[in-house]
Design a protein around this motif. Structure first.
Motif, PDB file in Angstrom:
ATOM      1  N   GLU A  59       0.841  -1.175   0.000  1.00  0.00           N
ATOM      2  CA  GLU A  59       0.000   0.000   0.000  1.00  0.00           C
ATOM      3  C   GLU A  59       0.884   1.234   0.000  1.00  0.00           C
ATOM      4  O   GLU A  59       1.999   1.203   0.500  1.00  0.00           O
ATOM      5  N   ALA A  60       0.364   2.291  -0.568  1.00  0.00           N
ATOM      6  CA  ALA A  60       1.090   3.552  -0.544  1.00  0.00           C
ATOM      7  C   ALA A  60       1.036   4.126   0.862  1.00  0.00           C
ATOM      8  O   ALA A  60       0.130   3.818   1.627  1.00  0.00           O
ATOM      9  N   LYS A  65      -6.828   5.090   0.770  1.00  0.00           N
ATOM     10  CA  LYS A  65      -6.424   3.932  -0.033  1.00  0.00           C
ATOM     11  C   LYS A  65      -5.994   4.395  -1.418  1.00  0.00           C
ATOM     12  O   LYS A  65      -6.655   5.216  -2.033  1.00  0.00           O
ATOM     13  N   PRO A  66      -4.891   3.861  -1.934  1.00  0.00           N
ATOM     14  CA  PRO A  66      -4.453   4.275  -3.270  1.00  0.00           C
ATOM     15  C   PRO A  66      -5.340   3.662  -4.348  1.00  0.00           C
ATOM     16  O   PRO A  66      -5.879   2.575  -4.177  1.00  0.00           O
ATOM     17  N   ARG A  67      -5.477   4.362  -5.414  1.00  0.00           N
ATOM     18  CA  ARG A  67      -6.207   3.833  -6.557  1.00  0.00           C
ATOM     19  C   ARG A  67      -5.224   3.710  -7.705  1.00  0.00           C
ATOM     20  O   ARG A  67      -4.681   4.703  -8.186  1.00  0.00           O
ATOM     21  N   TRP A  68      -4.959   2.483  -8.124  1.00  0.00           N
ATOM     22  CA  TRP A  68      -3.980   2.224  -9.166  1.00  0.00           C
ATOM     23  C   TRP A  68      -4.667   2.270 -10.521  1.00  0.00           C
ATOM     24  O   TRP A  68      -5.688   1.631 -10.744  1.00  0.00           O
ATOM     25  N   ASN A  69      -4.090   3.051 -11.421  1.00  0.00           N
ATOM     26  CA  ASN A  69      -4.597   3.135 -12.780  1.00  0.00           C
ATOM     27  C   ASN A  69      -3.730   2.248 -13.672  1.00  0.00           C
ATOM     28  O   ASN A  69      -2.519   2.443 -13.753  1.00  0.00           O
ATOM     29  N   PHE A  70      -4.352   1.279 -14.327  1.00  0.00           N
ATOM     30  CA  PHE A  70      -3.635   0.377 -15.209  1.00  0.00           C
ATOM     31  C   PHE A  70      -3.876   0.800 -16.651  1.00  0.00           C
ATOM     32  O   PHE A  70      -5.018   0.992 -17.063  1.00  0.00           O
TER      33      PHE A  70
END
Length: 124
Positions: A59-60, A65-70
């Motif tokens: 986790e960042a 909460k981090p939101r990861w962009n793929f």
């Protein structure tokens, strides 16, 4: 001119015994030091047990909460082999693959897109 006289600070006999109050002070300070070391070791092990690095997910370090962009960059063929390493910074990367025949392939990732070509290096 020079005479050999014993200095007044030098002792000719055995060392005098340590007074009892000094030996008890020394023993007490050693006990306090040892107890402090044990408390420090237990505190360190307890802190490492609840640290974020011991969890199974990454986790960042932020409060939310981090939101990861793929981003879909492209597809690399499976015959390129195993991904050995990725080198580069700021969106310009080079992926290094090696297959079972020891062929090394370099694939550039520029601007978020994988090109349709690769550099092949044959190793003997």
């Amino acid at each position: 001119m020079f005479s050999s006289h014993p200095s007044p600070q030098a002792s000719c006999g055995p060392n005098p015994p340590i007074p009892p109050h000094r030996s008890s002070i020394r023993a007490f300070s050693l006990v306090i030091f040892g107890a402090g070391m044990l408390v420090g070791i237990f505190a360190l092990s307890a802190w490492q047990g609840v640290s974020p690095g011991s969890t199974s997910t990454a986790e960042a370090q932020s409060k939310k909460k981090p939101r990861w962009n793929f981003t879909q960059a492209g597809t690399v063929p499976t015959e390129f082999g195993e991904l050995i390493t990725v080198n580069g910074t700021s969106g310009n990367y080079t992926m290094v693959f090696q297959d079972t025949d020891k062929n090394v392939r370099l694939v550039d990732l520029r601007g978020g897109k994988v090109p349709s070509r690769a550099i092949v290096i044959d190793r003997q």
